[in-house]
Design a protein around this motif. Structure first.
Motif, PDB file in Angstrom:
ATOM      1  N   GLY A  13       0.776  -1.253   0.000  1.00  0.00           N
ATOM      2  CA  GLY A  13       0.000   0.000   0.000  1.00  0.00           C
ATOM      3  C   GLY A  13       0.803   1.297   0.000  1.00  0.00           C
ATOM      4  O   GLY A  13       0.220   2.371  -0.149  1.00  0.00           O
ATOM      5  N   THR A  15       3.288   2.466  -2.113  1.00  0.00           N
ATOM      6  CA  THR A  15       3.337   3.104  -3.441  1.00  0.00           C
ATOM      7  C   THR A  15       1.926   3.493  -3.883  1.00  0.00           C
ATOM      8  O   THR A  15       1.733   4.502  -4.565  1.00  0.00           O
ATOM      9  CB  THR A  15       4.010   2.150  -4.454  1.00  0.00           C
ATOM     10  OG1 THR A  15       5.311   1.824  -3.939  1.00  0.00           O
ATOM     11  CG2 THR A  15       4.158   2.790  -5.820  1.00  0.00           C
ATOM     12  N   GLU A  16       0.952   2.707  -3.451  1.00  0.00           N
ATOM     13  CA  GLU A  16      -0.442   3.049  -3.779  1.00  0.00           C
ATOM     14  C   GLU A  16      -0.838   4.385  -3.148  1.00  0.00           C
ATOM     15  O   GLU A  16      -1.535   5.200  -3.778  1.00  0.00           O
ATOM     16  CB  GLU A  16      -1.378   1.958  -3.279  1.00  0.00           C
ATOM     17  CG  GLU A  16      -2.829   2.193  -3.644  1.00  0.00           C
ATOM     18  CD  GLU A  16      -3.663   0.961  -3.326  1.00  0.00           C
ATOM     19  OE1 GLU A  16      -4.283   0.431  -4.250  1.00  0.00           O
ATOM     20  OE2 GLU A  16      -3.657   0.523  -2.158  1.00  0.00           O
ATOM     21  N   PRO A  56       7.515  -0.026  -6.110  1.00  0.00           N
ATOM     22  CA  PRO A  56       8.465  -0.078  -4.999  1.00  0.00           C
ATOM     23  C   PRO A  56       9.728  -0.852  -5.382  1.00  0.00           C
ATOM     24  O   PRO A  56       9.744  -1.578  -6.384  1.00  0.00           O
ATOM     25  CB  PRO A  56       7.693  -0.813  -3.902  1.00  0.00           C
ATOM     26  CG  PRO A  56       6.713  -1.664  -4.630  1.00  0.00           C
ATOM     27  CD  PRO A  56       6.348  -0.899  -5.884  1.00  0.00           C
ATOM     28  N   MET A  58      11.853  -3.895  -5.211  1.00  0.00           N
ATOM     29  CA  MET A  58      11.578  -5.300  -4.925  1.00  0.00           C
ATOM     30  C   MET A  58      12.800  -6.104  -5.338  1.00  0.00           C
ATOM     31  O   MET A  58      13.766  -5.566  -5.883  1.00  0.00           O
ATOM     32  CB  MET A  58      10.323  -5.759  -5.673  1.00  0.00           C
ATOM     33  CG  MET A  58       9.053  -5.039  -5.253  1.00  0.00           C
ATOM     34  SD  MET A  58       8.575  -5.339  -3.536  1.00  0.00           S
ATOM     35  CE  MET A  58       7.961  -7.009  -3.645  1.00  0.00           C
ATOM     36  N   TYR A  90      10.464   2.389  -0.792  1.00  0.00           N
ATOM     37  CA  TYR A  90      11.551   1.430  -0.515  1.00  0.00           C
ATOM     38  C   TYR A  90      11.708   1.363   0.997  1.00  0.00           C
ATOM     39  O   TYR A  90      11.158   2.201   1.720  1.00  0.00           O
ATOM     40  CB  TYR A  90      12.859   1.903  -1.173  1.00  0.00           C
ATOM     41  CG  TYR A  90      13.420   3.142  -0.529  1.00  0.00           C
ATOM     42  CD1 TYR A  90      12.829   4.382  -0.755  1.00  0.00           C
ATOM     43  CD2 TYR A  90      14.501   3.068   0.362  1.00  0.00           C
ATOM     44  CE1 TYR A  90      13.308   5.515  -0.127  1.00  0.00           C
ATOM     45  CE2 TYR A  90      14.981   4.206   0.987  1.00  0.00           C
ATOM     46  CZ  TYR A  90      14.388   5.423   0.739  1.00  0.00           C
ATOM     47  OH  TYR A  90      14.851   6.540   1.380  1.00  0.00           O
ATOM     48  N   TRP A  92      14.632  -1.055   2.484  1.00  0.00           N
ATOM     49  CA  TRP A  92      15.769  -1.865   2.937  1.00  0.00           C
ATOM     50  C   TRP A  92      17.095  -1.193   2.669  1.00  0.00           C
ATOM     51  O   TRP A  92      18.097  -1.516   3.300  1.00  0.00           O
ATOM     52  CB  TRP A  92      15.788  -3.217   2.199  1.00  0.00           C
ATOM     53  CG  TRP A  92      14.641  -4.118   2.521  1.00  0.00           C
ATOM     54  CD1 TRP A  92      13.631  -3.901   3.418  1.00  0.00           C
ATOM     55  CD2 TRP A  92      14.392  -5.405   1.934  1.00  0.00           C
ATOM     56  NE1 TRP A  92      12.764  -4.967   3.408  1.00  0.00           N
ATOM     57  CE2 TRP A  92      13.208  -5.906   2.522  1.00  0.00           C
ATOM     58  CE3 TRP A  92      15.062  -6.187   0.974  1.00  0.00           C
ATOM     59  CZ2 TRP A  92      12.671  -7.149   2.176  1.00  0.00           C
ATOM     60  CZ3 TRP A  92      14.520  -7.412   0.631  1.00  0.00           C
ATOM     61  CH2 TRP A  92      13.334  -7.888   1.238  1.00  0.00           C
TER      62      TRP A  92
HETATM   63  C1  FMN Z   1      10.306  -9.264  -1.762  1.00  0.00           C
HETATM   64  C2  FMN Z   1      10.718  -7.870  -1.329  1.00  0.00           C
HETATM   65  C3  FMN Z   1      11.890  -7.322  -1.847  1.00  0.00           C
HETATM   66  C4  FMN Z   1      12.307  -6.035  -1.458  1.00  0.00           C
HETATM   67  N1  FMN Z   1      13.472  -5.521  -1.957  1.00  0.00           N
HETATM   68  C5  FMN Z   1      13.881  -4.293  -1.569  1.00  0.00           C
HETATM   69  C6  FMN Z   1      15.100  -3.743  -2.058  1.00  0.00           C
HETATM   70  O1  FMN Z   1      15.804  -4.347  -2.867  1.00  0.00           O
HETATM   71  N2  FMN Z   1      15.459  -2.497  -1.605  1.00  0.00           N
HETATM   72  C7  FMN Z   1      14.704  -1.785  -0.717  1.00  0.00           C
HETATM   73  O2  FMN Z   1      15.100  -0.667  -0.354  1.00  0.00           O
HETATM   74  N3  FMN Z   1      13.533  -2.278  -0.242  1.00  0.00           N
HETATM   75  C8  FMN Z   1      13.113  -3.515  -0.643  1.00  0.00           C
HETATM   76  N4  FMN Z   1      11.927  -4.015  -0.170  1.00  0.00           N
HETATM   77  C9  FMN Z   1      11.105  -3.203   0.726  1.00  0.00           C
HETATM   78  C10 FMN Z   1       9.940  -2.537  -0.048  1.00  0.00           C
HETATM   79  O3  FMN Z   1      10.410  -1.779  -1.143  1.00  0.00           O
HETATM   80  C11 FMN Z   1       9.176  -1.610   0.912  1.00  0.00           C
HETATM   81  O4  FMN Z   1       8.579  -2.399   1.920  1.00  0.00           O
HETATM   82  C12 FMN Z   1       8.128  -0.759   0.225  1.00  0.00           C
HETATM   83  O5  FMN Z   1       7.662   0.210   1.138  1.00  0.00           O
HETATM   84  C13 FMN Z   1       6.963  -1.583  -0.286  1.00  0.00           C
HETATM   85  O6  FMN Z   1       6.092  -0.722  -0.990  1.00  0.00           O
HETATM   86  P1  FMN Z   1       4.578  -1.112  -1.270  1.00  0.00           P
HETATM   87  O7  FMN Z   1       3.838  -0.948   0.042  1.00  0.00           O
HETATM   88  O8  FMN Z   1       4.111  -0.141  -2.298  1.00  0.00           O
HETATM   89  O9  FMN Z   1       4.583  -2.529  -1.745  1.00  0.00           O
HETATM   90  C14 FMN Z   1      11.512  -5.284  -0.539  1.00  0.00           C
HETATM   91  C15 FMN Z   1      10.322  -5.855  -0.032  1.00  0.00           C
HETATM   92  C16 FMN Z   1       9.931  -7.115  -0.423  1.00  0.00           C
HETATM   93  C17 FMN Z   1       8.646  -7.699   0.148  1.00  0.00           C
END
Ligand code: FMN
Length: 140
Positions: A13, A15-16, A56, A58, A90, A92
């Protein structure tokens, strides 16, 4: 009024929330439509004056591989000279995925109407303001 597509993928959620902020900031300034990445394809690129892509980080600093990456890589054929914007969340690392993505669209010949907007985790007030500024440049 410009026709704008906001095309995004999200897992949890964050990026949403950015996509929705951009959409609401475009209201009355452009004809803006929101698409989940499953519902957008390369044949739709020419229907829009500008496209904001959101995904995001991933994988290992990559775009989401099942829905967003296949859709985006098809669209890339049509991005030369296209006015676009990039955004996403992002948590991580330090936003490296977006630097990689920005290089990629520059090589495609796309024209960025705004600096890419990144949010750490859920977008805070500053990130939401950045989303509204991105929307303003999209609608100009
Ligand atoms: C499978 C997976 C891989 C991810 N890889 C990265 C990454 O390479 N670098 C990073 O900064 N965050 C990484 N993240 C963290 C997501 O980018 C972060 O939780 C983001 O806020 C998710 O956005 P969303 O809520 O729109 O899905 C990863 C998360 C998941 C679940």
């Amino acid at each position: 009024m410009k026709k704008i597509a906001i095309v995004y993928w999200t897992g949890t959620g964050n990026t949403e929330a950015m996509a929705n902020e951009i959409l609401s900031a475009c209201k009355d300034k452009a004809d803006a439509k929101l698409f989940f990445s499953d519902n957008f394809s390369k044949d739709m690129v020419d229907d829009f004056d500008r496209i904001a892509f959101g995904c995001p980080a991933m994988g290992d600093e990559e775009l989401e591989e099942i829905s967003f990456e296949p859709m985006f890589s098809e669209c890339e054929e049509k991005l030369s000279g296209k006015e676009i914007a990039l955004f996403g969340s992002y948590s991580w690392n330090d936003g490296e995925w977006m630097r990689i993505w920005e290089d990629r669209v520059n090589k495609d010949g796309a024209i960025l109407v705004n600096d890419p907007v990144i949010a750490y985790d859920y977008p805070d007030d500053k990130a939401l303001e950045d989303c509204r500024n991105l929307a303003e440049n999209l609608c100009k």
